[in-house]
Design a protein around this motif. Structure first.
Motif, short mmCIF file in Angstrom:
data_model
loop_
_atom_site.label_atom_id
_atom_site.label_comp_id
_atom_site.label_asym_id
_atom_site.label_seq_id
_atom_site.Cartn_x
_atom_site.Cartn_y
_atom_site.Cartn_z
N SER A 199 4.70 1.64 5.74
CA SER A 199 5.63 2.30 4.66
C SER A 199 4.72 2.69 3.53
CB SER A 199 6.65 1.17 4.16
OG SER A 199 7.12 1.65 2.88
N ARG A 200 5.15 3.67 2.82
CA ARG A 200 4.48 4.15 1.62
C ARG A 200 4.93 2.99 0.64
NH1 ARG A 200 7.00 7.82 -1.17
NH2 ARG A 200 8.63 8.19 0.37
N MET A 201 4.11 2.29 -0.10
CA MET A 201 4.21 1.60 -0.87
C MET A 201 4.55 1.97 -2.46
SD MET A 201 1.14 -1.11 0.01
CE MET A 201 1.17 -1.64 1.74
N THR A 202 5.75 2.31 -2.53
CA THR A 202 6.49 2.29 -3.74
C THR A 202 7.70 2.12 -4.21
OG1 THR A 202 8.17 4.27 -2.83
CG2 THR A 202 5.87 5.06 -3.26
N ASN A 203 8.44 1.81 -5.20
CA ASN A 203 9.49 1.01 -5.46
C ASN A 203 10.67 1.46 -4.81
OD1 ASN A 203 9.93 3.38 -7.03
ND2 ASN A 203 11.02 2.52 -8.79
N LEU B 18 1.34 -2.37 6.89
CA LEU B 18 0.55 -1.04 6.90
C LEU B 18 0.89 0.00 5.92
CD1 LEU B 18 -1.87 0.57 8.32
CD2 LEU B 18 -0.21 1.42 10.00
N GLY B 19 0.22 0.58 5.17
CA GLY B 19 0.64 1.47 4.15
C GLY B 19 -0.29 1.65 3.06
N THR B 20 -0.12 2.52 2.23
CA THR B 20 -0.75 2.83 0.77
C THR B 20 0.16 3.33 -0.12
OG1 THR B 20 -1.30 5.11 1.20
CG2 THR B 20 -2.87 3.55 1.68
N GLY B 21 -0.21 3.32 -1.58
CA GLY B 21 0.97 3.65 -2.47
C GLY B 21 0.49 3.20 -3.78
N GLU B 22 1.65 2.82 -4.52
CA GLU B 22 1.37 2.11 -5.94
C GLU B 22 0.31 0.90 -5.94
OE1 GLU B 22 5.07 2.00 -7.89
OE2 GLU B 22 5.75 3.94 -6.78
N GLU B 23 -0.58 0.75 -6.92
CA GLU B 23 -1.43 -0.32 -6.98
C GLU B 23 -0.73 -1.47 -7.10
OE1 GLU B 23 -5.72 -1.24 -9.32
OE2 GLU B 23 -4.04 0.72 -10.00
N GLN B 24 0.23 -1.86 -7.79
CA GLN B 24 0.86 -3.01 -7.93
C GLN B 24 1.38 -3.36 -6.38
OE1 GLN B 24 4.79 -3.01 -9.81
NE2 GLN B 24 4.87 -0.67 -9.43
N TYR B 25 1.80 -2.75 -5.60
CA TYR B 25 2.30 -3.20 -4.32
C TYR B 25 1.12 -3.43 -3.57
CZ TYR B 25 6.76 -1.56 -6.14
OH TYR B 25 7.78 -1.44 -7.16
N GLU B 26 0.19 -2.72 -3.30
CA GLU B 26 -0.96 -2.81 -2.55
C GLU B 26 -1.63 -4.22 -2.84
OE1 GLU B 26 -3.82 0.39 -2.87
OE2 GLU B 26 -2.52 2.06 -2.12
N ASN B 27 -1.72 -4.33 -4.40
CA ASN B 27 -2.66 -5.84 -4.55
C ASN B 27 -1.42 -6.88 -4.30
OD1 ASN B 27 -4.62 -4.51 -5.80
ND2 ASN B 27 -3.96 -4.05 -7.72
N MET B 28 -0.19 -6.79 -4.46
CA MET B 28 0.59 -7.82 -4.15
C MET B 28 0.47 -8.30 -2.61
SD MET B 28 3.78 -8.26 -2.09
CE MET B 28 4.88 -6.70 -2.47
N PHE B 29 0.30 -7.28 -1.86
CA PHE B 29 0.18 -7.64 -0.29
C PHE B 29 -1.21 -8.43 -0.21
CE2 PHE B 29 3.90 -4.71 0.60
CZ PHE B 29 4.60 -5.57 1.24
N ARG B 30 -2.18 -7.88 -0.93
CA ARG B 30 -3.47 -8.26 -0.78
C ARG B 30 -3.51 -9.84 -1.31
NH1 ARG B 30 -5.48 -3.20 -3.40
NH2 ARG B 30 -6.46 -1.69 -1.73
N ALA C 290 -2.74 -7.42 5.89
CA ALA C 290 -2.32 -6.46 4.99
C ALA C 290 -3.35 -5.33 5.24
CB ALA C 290 -2.22 -6.65 3.40
N ASN C 291 -2.85 -4.35 5.73
CA ASN C 291 -3.77 -3.01 6.15
C ASN C 291 -3.58 -1.96 5.07
OD1 ASN C 291 -4.85 -3.87 8.95
ND2 ASN C 291 -2.76 -4.49 9.10
N ILE C 292 -4.38 -2.04 4.10
CA ILE C 292 -4.08 -0.89 3.02
C ILE C 292 -4.89 0.17 3.47
CG2 ILE C 292 -4.21 -0.49 0.48
CD1 ILE C 292 -2.62 -3.06 1.39
N GLY C 293 -4.05 1.20 3.70
CA GLY C 293 -4.50 2.41 4.44
C GLY C 293 -3.55 3.03 5.41
N TYR C 294 -3.84 4.09 5.93
CA TYR C 294 -2.93 4.57 7.10
C TYR C 294 -3.71 4.67 8.57
CZ TYR C 294 0.81 6.19 9.71
OH TYR C 294 1.81 6.35 10.85
N SER C 295 -3.05 4.31 9.61
CA SER C 295 -3.66 4.53 10.80
C SER C 295 -2.60 4.85 11.81
CB SER C 295 -4.45 3.43 11.18
OG SER C 295 -4.83 3.38 12.63
#
Length: 486
Positions: free
Chosen positions: A303-307, A332-344, A356-361
């Motif tokens: 997914s895109r990581m948005t609200n 798998l996905g990228t988007g808003e920093e708060q959600y990327e960091n949440m999964f990290r 958590a694969n932050i990026g897209y493949s």
């Protein structure tokens, strides 16, 4: 032969930032070639893959009057999978490292593109009966057509269909600046035409001036007529209700095909889905360094990581889910920093449970669809959604919120009638989502026969572009045949 020109800001394989490109690049290939000649026109971005740019053939050039400016436009052509693509070339507008920039730049860029599309038509060996416009970036095409080109013989009787892929993105900007850029008459910048809450609004222009308006699912077509889903334009959508159609998107069944997907360790179909998914799951666990647990359910997110995508709900229940349940999750996905960091953060806290694969493949996306047991998509709103269809194609059962296209494509499992193709919940509520996840895990662990039946039903769903194309064909016929009668 009915001639249709898709106008869009992106289309696969040439440019993709989201689901719009999948639609505009895939759908044209599914129309009846005996009856419809469907082509695509889009910008020639400098950031396109160089291999694609080399395949383009120069056709012509001309100049576009945009407000008080005169801008160069070159037209290139290429073929992909039998479909003709045209590209509008202007490096002043289409340079840069990505297709979209700041909104104040994009409103001029796509005003230019919209006008260039119409100016290009007499130079092409193709005069469309219908221009099918997509999203706010092409909203001015119907406006220009009716206000500037309508009285010219070449454009007489040309019709427009306008598809809203996401009501949230409207192309709104300063009224005076848009008047200056477009050169459109001042009298159309009023509340029942292009003006919206003190600004010019491209999406609104497309809706007002198009013959038919479509959106990407039946439920979303209803939702945008409501105050909650209309993003400020619900009054207009109600006024156009008789010309508004919800046609659910499809997915490319050649690309998303577990029987021959190039990214999979083991191919499978409905007959050997249990063994096939188990083999792919084991490989993904190895690849990502997760413990090799055959019986542990694997939950996927692509997914895109948005609200919009419901990650606030996920964040709220993640600790409870991970600390109590024997479960693994691959994201798998990228988007808003708060959600990327949440999964990290949760990956660090539960390293044997979450990757958590932050990026897209594209490769990793296909592996998740094929390997996961469940696919989580708890969107706040979702015009159509494609990932739930992709996951079902691979026998991965979606857990979704009942909104937009998710409601139209996912039917909740009914244990008494043995029906359904996934799991769903109604309210945007974290505990309701958690309860649904726990119920799905219960079925997975303790009702294997019923689970396999669910998986096979999901795989049998027809979410191909064929069904969507037939519905668009019916709309096109209606428009063109009405034109002939006129």
């Amino acid at each position: 032969m009915r001639r249709v020109l898709f106008a869009a800001s992106e289309a696969i394989p040439y440019m993709k930032t989201g689901g719009l490109a999948d639609v505009t690049g895939s759908l044209p290939g599914y129309f009846d070639k005996e009856e419809f000649d469907v082509r695509v026109i889009m910008p020639k971005y400098v950031c396109m893959n160089e291999e694609f740019r080399k395949q383009m053939r120069f056709l012509c050039h001309f100049y576009v009057n945009l407000g008080w400016r005169k801008q160069y436009a070159g037209i290139f052509e290429a073929k992909y999978k039998g479909i003709t693509y045209y590209f509008v070339d202007n490096e002043y507008y289409f340079a840069g490292e990505q297709p979209y920039n700041h909104i104040h730049e994009d409103v001029e860029k796509f005003a230019y593109f919209s006008k260039a599309v119409l100016e290009a038509l007499p130079y092409l060996d193709f005069c469309p009966d219908i221009i099918h416009c997509h999203d706010w970036q092409t909203g001015l095409i119907p406006v220009f057509l009716h206000t500037i080109y309508g009285d010219q013989n070449y454009y007489a009787g040309m019709k427009t269909v306008y598809t809203i892929h996401n009501m949230k993105f409207q192309g709104r900007w300063n009224l005076q600046a848009i008047m200056d850029v477009t050169g459109l008459p001042e009298q159309i910048f009023v509340p029942d035409k292009l003006e919206s809450y003190g600004e010019a609004n491209y999406l609104k222009g497309g809706i007002v001036y198009s013959d038919y308006v479509t959106t990407v699912s039946k439920t979303y077509a209803y939702e945008i007529t409501t105050q909650q889903g209309g993003e400020g334009l619900d009054g207009l959508m109600n006024a156009r209700k008789d010309d508004l159609f919800g046609i659910t998107n499809g997915i490319d069944y050649e690309v998303y095909n577990p029987k021959k997907d190039v990214y999979l360790l083991q191919h499978f179909d409905e007959q050997n889905v249990v063994e096939g998914k188990a083999a792919n799951k084991e490989q993904l666990q190895k690849e990502l360094g997760l413990p090799l647990k055959k019986k542990t359910p694997l939950l996927g997110i692509v997914s895109r990581m948005t609200n919009q995508k419901g990650f606030d709900l996920v964040a709220y229940v993640m600790d409870q889910l991970m600390s109590i349940e024997d479960i693994q999750m691959v994201v798998l996905g990228t988007g808003e920093e708060q959600y990327e960091n949440m999964f990290r953060y949760f990956e660090e806290k539960y390293p044997d449970k979450i990757k958590a694969n932050i990026g897209y493949s594209e490769e990793m996306a296909h592996k998740i669809y094929a390997s996961a047991d469940l696919f989580l998509m708890p969107s706040l709103f979702e015009p159509c959604g494609l990932s739930q269809m992709m996951s079902m194609r691979y026998g991965t059962l979606p857990i979704v919120r009942e909104t937009g296209g998710l409601k139209d494509t996912v039917t909740a499992y009914n244990e008494y009638e043995q029906t359904g193709n996934g799991f769903s919940f109604a309210n945007y509520n974290a505990h309701e989502m958690l309860d649904t996840i726990l119920y799905a895990l219960e079925v997975y662990r303790h009702h294997k026969k019923e689970w396999v039946g669910l998986v096979k039903r999901a795989m049998r769903e027809d979410n191909s572009w064929e069904a969507s194309a037939r519905k668009y064909e019916a709309l096109y016929r209606e428009l063109v045949d009405d034109n002939v009668k006129d």
